[in-house]
Design a protein around this motif. Structure first.
Motif, short mmCIF file in Angstrom:
data_model
loop_
_atom_site.label_atom_id
_atom_site.label_comp_id
_atom_site.label_asym_id
_atom_site.label_seq_id
_atom_site.Cartn_x
_atom_site.Cartn_y
_atom_site.Cartn_z
N GLY A 18 15.88 1.40 -21.26
CA GLY A 18 14.81 2.33 -21.22
C GLY A 18 15.16 3.87 -21.53
N ILE A 19 14.45 4.89 -20.95
CA ILE A 19 14.68 6.09 -20.75
C ILE A 19 15.29 6.66 -19.67
N ARG A 20 16.40 7.19 -19.60
CA ARG A 20 17.16 7.53 -18.36
C ARG A 20 17.38 9.02 -18.03
N THR A 21 17.93 9.25 -16.86
CA THR A 21 18.43 10.33 -16.76
C THR A 21 19.78 9.99 -16.14
N THR A 22 20.65 10.82 -16.79
CA THR A 22 22.35 10.76 -16.55
C THR A 22 22.59 11.79 -15.49
N VAL A 23 23.05 11.55 -14.36
CA VAL A 23 23.96 12.58 -13.47
C VAL A 23 25.17 12.29 -13.96
N PHE A 24 25.92 13.47 -14.49
CA PHE A 24 27.37 13.54 -14.80
C PHE A 24 28.01 13.92 -13.66
N LEU A 25 28.79 13.10 -12.73
CA LEU A 25 29.42 13.50 -11.71
C LEU A 25 30.93 14.38 -11.93
N ARG A 114 11.66 13.60 -11.66
CA ARG A 114 10.69 14.35 -12.53
C ARG A 114 10.15 13.70 -13.64
N ASP A 115 11.02 12.72 -14.11
CA ASP A 115 10.82 11.92 -15.40
C ASP A 115 10.19 10.65 -14.87
N LYS A 116 9.90 10.26 -13.69
CA LYS A 116 9.40 9.04 -13.50
C LYS A 116 8.23 8.39 -14.52
N ILE A 117 7.38 9.23 -14.84
CA ILE A 117 6.41 8.54 -15.73
C ILE A 117 6.98 8.02 -17.01
N PHE A 118 8.20 8.30 -17.39
CA PHE A 118 8.88 7.81 -18.54
C PHE A 118 9.65 6.64 -18.27
N PHE A 119 9.92 6.17 -17.03
CA PHE A 119 10.82 5.30 -16.62
C PHE A 119 10.15 3.73 -16.67
N ALA A 120 8.89 3.71 -17.15
CA ALA A 120 8.34 2.41 -16.69
C ALA A 120 8.77 1.47 -17.77
N GLY A 121 9.34 1.51 -18.74
CA GLY A 121 10.10 0.58 -19.67
C GLY A 121 11.41 -0.02 -19.17
N GLY A 122 11.87 0.08 -17.85
CA GLY A 122 13.02 -0.49 -17.55
C GLY A 122 14.02 0.71 -17.28
N GLY A 123 13.47 1.98 -17.40
CA GLY A 123 14.33 3.11 -17.28
C GLY A 123 14.74 3.58 -15.78
N GLY A 124 15.30 4.96 -15.86
CA GLY A 124 15.78 5.40 -14.37
C GLY A 124 16.89 6.16 -14.41
N LEU A 125 17.73 5.82 -13.40
CA LEU A 125 18.90 6.83 -13.36
C LEU A 125 20.24 6.10 -13.68
N LEU B 659 7.72 4.85 -27.95
CA LEU B 659 6.46 4.54 -27.37
C LEU B 659 6.22 4.83 -25.91
N GLN B 660 7.30 4.77 -25.32
CA GLN B 660 7.22 4.98 -23.82
C GLN B 660 6.96 6.37 -23.77
N LEU B 661 7.56 7.31 -24.42
CA LEU B 661 7.38 8.85 -24.24
C LEU B 661 5.74 9.00 -24.68
N ALA B 662 5.42 8.40 -25.85
CA ALA B 662 3.91 8.70 -26.18
C ALA B 662 2.93 8.36 -25.23
N LYS B 663 3.25 6.98 -24.70
CA LYS B 663 2.37 6.45 -23.86
C LYS B 663 2.13 7.17 -22.56
N ALA B 664 3.47 7.50 -22.11
CA ALA B 664 3.42 8.38 -20.70
C ALA B 664 2.68 9.67 -20.94
N TYR B 665 2.85 10.43 -22.14
CA TYR B 665 2.33 11.62 -22.03
C TYR B 665 0.93 11.74 -22.22
N PHE B 666 0.42 10.57 -23.23
CA PHE B 666 -1.22 10.22 -23.03
C PHE B 666 -1.75 9.91 -21.71
N ALA B 667 -0.92 8.97 -21.23
CA ALA B 667 -1.53 8.57 -19.56
C ALA B 667 -1.58 9.79 -18.80
N GLY B 668 -0.81 10.66 -18.99
CA GLY B 668 -0.73 12.03 -18.13
C GLY B 668 -1.71 13.01 -18.60
#
Lengths: 297, 726
Positions: A18-25, A114-125, B659-668
């Protein structure tokens, strides 16, 4: 718990699902010769001096005694630089930059979430580095918060750290992107500055605990890609096929060399990227030796 | 001596002969006469009969966008070529010049307002273009059916005969063109050697025996009829094509309907058709995707044309398969379809009084303007306000510093040096914003009135619901909805500038207002330190609460202020933001700003997004910044453009992430997303001017770096591998 880090990069797609946010230590016990994030090695703040950006305006001279001029060219005397950041303040051309900062795990996670809404597809930290095991308590706190917030955690690691840390992180649901750099211990010591004994021990411990693991194989032409390296690697991978999700070949690239230069480090790895042909040779060698679940990253 | 054939001036000839009649009738007679002479062509690649815009065949004519126009250069040529006819030509020119819409519009604006237009502070009106006619009515009724409707409506609205007579004449002009197409096709059939083409001409001629008088009866006749109207009226956007064509599509055999749709695709590209809308949901939230929606995307992918622009309406129930096909199109680098979110657009339209059953029938026209299919006259840019220029005029209390600062172009409202707090300064900015918005509204309304009085549109009045029913012209409040749209320009540049002032002048007190103004007056020459500090303040586009919040506040203020203003057409003004190439023009005429912009520098906010290069935290942060706006206040397009590396779309994972970006943007609550795929040229440009591309991040697994920081050699390495994205 505070963590030393040098970047939080959002929208990462290459280090986990998914979409992730990477923390570079910042901070690593190893010194791999091909390191592509050399600014991650030391735990302390460092000055990065981008000499190509420097126009020689000399605004930074006289702020401290770490600046030298040689025929109009400005350079940094590393021994005297205290990374105070004053030069970065006065520089109008972005040639000076302080790398590294410290924050509480909670503060870092607030940025990640902050990016939590984009993590729905299995993404995260994703915790990368540097070596996450080098700052175990802080990283475990990151894992805890991520776990509580329902987002996934990936730890990109050399495996060089306390076994306890790895097992705790696994129990908090972390997945591991686990480097296998060389199986021959002497070679491992030469290329990374450390033994692989602890690394292989930790891997076994994680497997025993049924952790989710992706093996990553940084292959560097001429350093760890000989036929005998690959043969041993193939046997090792076959043994791990059922217990690790998959293996990925990380094709060597030279993009770290510029950063090494900005840190006044000597860059000892080959001066060119691995070619497509080399990568395909590695892949087909390992596949024909019976490794199934492997791909180029 | 050659004699001028005055048949080449059919519009003005008929228009002048019918003096004494209503303007609607005079324009209609002009169109009818022009219809007899308009060139008809059958382009090689599509064989669809194509007509030139109505009445464009003379030195004076009538065009959908500009009303009655006069080609002065053409007159000069005619004078030189036909000296014997100088007297008649002179007379036409003199008599028609009183009716030229643009002259009328300018004469109805004040000099001061037109000056604000010249310096790019704002503009209003001057153009009457985009429309989405009711093709359902046309295709299902034919001109005969519409004639019956005209007579029924005439009965209900006594005393409006001028309008209804004109409507009938407009229908006659359609019939005339239809008959001419049939005759021309027959003529060509006789001389055509190629068997297939011969048969095609025969079929066209036979089809035009029935249409446009009678309704269309299958996909072939519907496409012919649609295209004839489309080119004749110069309508620029096909609208909800999959919705109004689907019944005809389903009536026809598969190969026939697909081949005629494919031919129409060529024709639409030939004529630069603008916005074609697919999919969407009805008022109950049911998905309206059909097989034609898919076919459109397949054609887009097959031909990769840059026209028509495709808009895909998205909602919670959009099928994954349609999304997947759309992603394939975007990945192919055609920049289409643009995605619009029903769940944001419809509530926005409902806020200005459009009921759900009509808000759900919205579509795009032009680039990004929102109209209600066949029911409104609101989807055109009525005006624009350049917020950056408003800020410049606030800082210099009405003086135009893009041109040296000697001319007072806007009233003196207050000296910013006397502001004690940031709120005092913001108040000055808002007062200036209101004053300049008023000017844009005045010009827009002058323009709407000029069109209503002097350039009515009898043809389109028959195809936009409300006009016949009320007995009022399309231009004079006839349509069911007559709202207006005034766009914002330079939002992020203005917000970044205001935030820098707040931070450095009022919060940290590092600089004084006088010091800043002095630096701006001198275009930062000799003020490099100050410029660097102002330019380094946090910028919109990085998910920063404070600066994003300020950005949303000024946009909300502007849009809410617009809502208090009425259009001449009988609606209210609403806002939007889709700047495209105008961004550079506006930036060029805007002096130095506190975000570090210098006079004439052309880097300016890309629609609602950050100033290019300033959104350095990647697409998620950029989208989150854009979600800070109340996007339901914008009833014109509120355009979010994103750029991605092609490599992203080359993998399944990348497509899923998109798609994840687009869907999240629209849901928001996001309204629109369009995607451009990065090419190597962009990367090379970034290598040349890295400071303008500070948002380019090298995206290689586990690696962390911005493109601009790399050495030139490593930048080349990255260009060669092209694996990075904003």
């Amino acid at each position: 718990m505070k963590l030393s880090y040098f970047n939080i990069q959002r929208f990462c797609l290459h280090d986990g699902d998914g979409i992730r946010t990477t923390v570079f230590l910042k901070g690593c016990p190893l010194r791999c010769v091909w390191c592509h994030n050399p600014e991650s090695q030391k735990a302390e703040k460092e000055l990065m001096f981008l000499s190509e950006k420097c126009v020689g305006c000399k605004q930074c001279l006289g702020l401290c005694d770490a600046r030298e001029v040689d025929g109009g060219k400005i350079s940094v005397s590393r021994g005297r630089c205290k990374a105070c950041g004053e030069c970065a303040e006065v520089c109008l051309f972005d040639a000076n930059e302080i790398c590294g900062t410290e924050d509480e795990a909670q503060t870092i996670m607030a940025e990640v979430l902050r990016d939590k809404i984009f993590f729905a597809g299995g993404g995260g930290l994703t915790v990368s580095g540097g070596e996450p095991a080098f700052q175990p308590e802080g990283v475990l706190e990151l894992c805890e918060i991520a776990n509580r917030e329902g987002i996934s955690t990936v730890i990109e690691t050399s495996g060089f750290g306390d076994t306890e840390f790895f097992l705790k992180a696994a129990s908090l649901g972390a997945e591991f992107y686990y480097d296998i750099k060389a199986l021959d211990d002497e070679k491992h010591r030469r290329l990374t500055g450390g033994s692989n004994g602890l690394i292989l021990k930790n891997l076994s411990a994680l497997i025993k605990q049924k952790a989710r693991i992706v093996l990553r194989l940084p292959l560097v032409p001429g350093l760890n890609d000989s036929d005998s390296d690959l043969s041993v690697l193939a046997e090792f991978l076959k043994e791990h096929e059922g217990v690790c999700r998959r293996a990925e070949i990380m094709k060597y690239h030279v993009l770290g060399s510029g950063k090494a230069q900005a840190l006044s480090c000597v860059y000892k790895a080959p001066p060119r990227d691995a070619t497509e042909e080399e990568a395909l040779r590695w892949l087909s060698f390992l596949r024909s030796a019976g490794v199934d679940n492997i791909s180029l990253a | 001596m050659k004699k001028y054939n005055f048949e080449a001036e059919p519009f003005s000839r008929a228009f002048l002969v019918h003096r004494g009649l209503s303007m609607n009738e005079r324009v209609a007679y002009g169109m009818l006469e022009a219809a007899k002479y308009l060139p008809i062509s059958f382009p090689e690649n599509c064989m669809l009969p194509t007509v030139e815009y109505i009445a464009e065949n003379g030195a004076v004519g009538y065009r959908f966008g500009s009303g009655i126009f006069m080609d002065r250069a053409r007159f000069e040529e005619l004078f030189a070529e036909y000296p014997e006819n100088a007297k008649e030509l002179q007379e036409i020119r003199q008599q028609m010049s009183t009716f030229v819409t643009d002259y009328r519009y300018r004469s109805m604006c004040t000099g001061a307002d037109l000056r604000l237009r010249d310096i790019s502070a704002c503009w209003g009106g001057g153009w009457g273009g985009h429309a989405n006619p009711d093709y359902d009515r046309f295709l299902h009724s034919g001109t005969n059916g519409i004639r019956r409707l005209i007579e029924e409506c005439r009965e209900k609205n006594k005393g409006r005969d001028g309008f209804y007579n004109a409507a009938l004449i407009a229908m006659d002009s359609l019939d005339v063109v239809g008959k001419r197409i049939a005759a021309e096709a027959l003529k060509r059939e006789r001389t055509e050697g190629d068997i297939e083409k011969k048969a095609e001409y025969r079929r066209i001629a036979e089809t035009f025996r029935r249409i446009p008088m009678e309704p269309a009866y299958d996909m072939y006749s519907a496409v012919m009829m649609f295209w004839m109207y489309f080119t004749l009226d110069g309508v620029d956007s096909p609208g909800r094509f999959d919705r109004f064509m689907i019944d005809f599509f389903r009536k026809s055999p598969a190969d026939d309907r697909e081949s005629i749709t494919e031919r129409l695709w060529q024709a639409m590209n030939n004529e630069r058709a603008w916005n074609l809308c697919i999919s969407g949901s009805d008022e109950h939230g049911n998905d309206e995707t059909n097989e034609l929606s898919y076919l459109i995307l397949e054609l887009a992918l097959k031909y990769k044309y840059n026209t028509p622009n495709i808009t895909m309406r998205v909602h919670k129930g959009t099928p994954d398969a349609l999304f997947a096909k759309a992603t394939d199109c975007i990945a192919a680098g055609i920049g289409m379809p643009a995605l619009y979110n029903d769940e944001c657009v419809c509530p926005a339209l409902e806020k200005i009084g459009i009921p759900p059953h009509d808000s759900r029938d919205y579509c795009m026209n032009g680039c990004n303007q929102i109209d209600i299919m066949g029911k409104s006259h609101m989807g055109l840019e009525d005006g624009e306000v350049n917020l950056g220029k408003v800020l410049e005029l606030t800082l210099h209390n009405g003086y135009d510093f893009a041109a040296g600062g000697t001319e007072l172009v806007s009233q003196q409202i207050g000296d910013p040096r006397e502001c004690k707090t940031f709120d005092d300064f913001l108040k000055l900015f808002y007062l200036r914003l209101e004053s300049i918005t008023d000017a844009a509204v005045r010009m827009a309304n002058a323009s709407q009135e000029a069109y209503a009085r002097f350039a009515p549109n009898p043809l389109r009045s028959c195809l936009i619901q409300g006009c016949l029913e009320k007995g009022r012209d399309y231009k004079w409040g006839g349509p069911l909805y007559g709202h207006g749209q005034i766009l914002a320009e330079g939002i992020a540049d203005t917000a970044d500038s205001l935030y820098a002032i707040k931070l450095l002048v009022f919060d940290k007190k590092r600089y004084t207002m006088s010091g800043l103004i002095e630096a701006l007056e001198n275009d930062y020459d000799g003020y490099e330190r100050l410029r660097h500090d102002f330019a380094s303040c946090p910028k919109f586009g990085n998910d920063n609460e404070e600066v994003d919040g300020l950005c949303a506040a000024i946009t909300d203020y502007f849009f809410k202020y617009l809502n208090t203003k009425n259009t001449f057409r009988g609606g209210v003004y609403t806002g939007g933001c889709s700047t495209f190439n105008r961004a550079a023009d506006n930036a060029m005429k805007t002096a130095a700003l506190p975000n570090g912009k210098r006079n004439c520098e052309t880097n300016y906010a890309d629609s609602i997004a950050a100033t290019p290069g300033n959104d350095v935290k990647g697409p998620t942060a950029s989208l989150l910044s854009m979600l800070k706006y109340d996007q339901s206040l914008a009833c014109s397009g509120f355009v979010a453009q994103m750029k991605f590396d092609k490599a992203l779309f080359d993998t399944k994972k990348g497509k899923e992430a998109f798609l994840q970006l687009a869907k999240a943007y629209f849901a928001g609550g996001g309204q629109q997303l369009s995607i451009n795929v990065l090419d190597r040229e962009t990367l090379k440009a970034a290598q040349k001017e890295p400071e303008k591309y500070k948002n380019l991040i090298v995206r290689v697994g586990g690696y962390s770096e911005y493109f601009w920081k790399l050495t030139k050699e490593l930048q080349q390495n990255v260009i060669d591998r092209t694996t990075f994205a904003f």
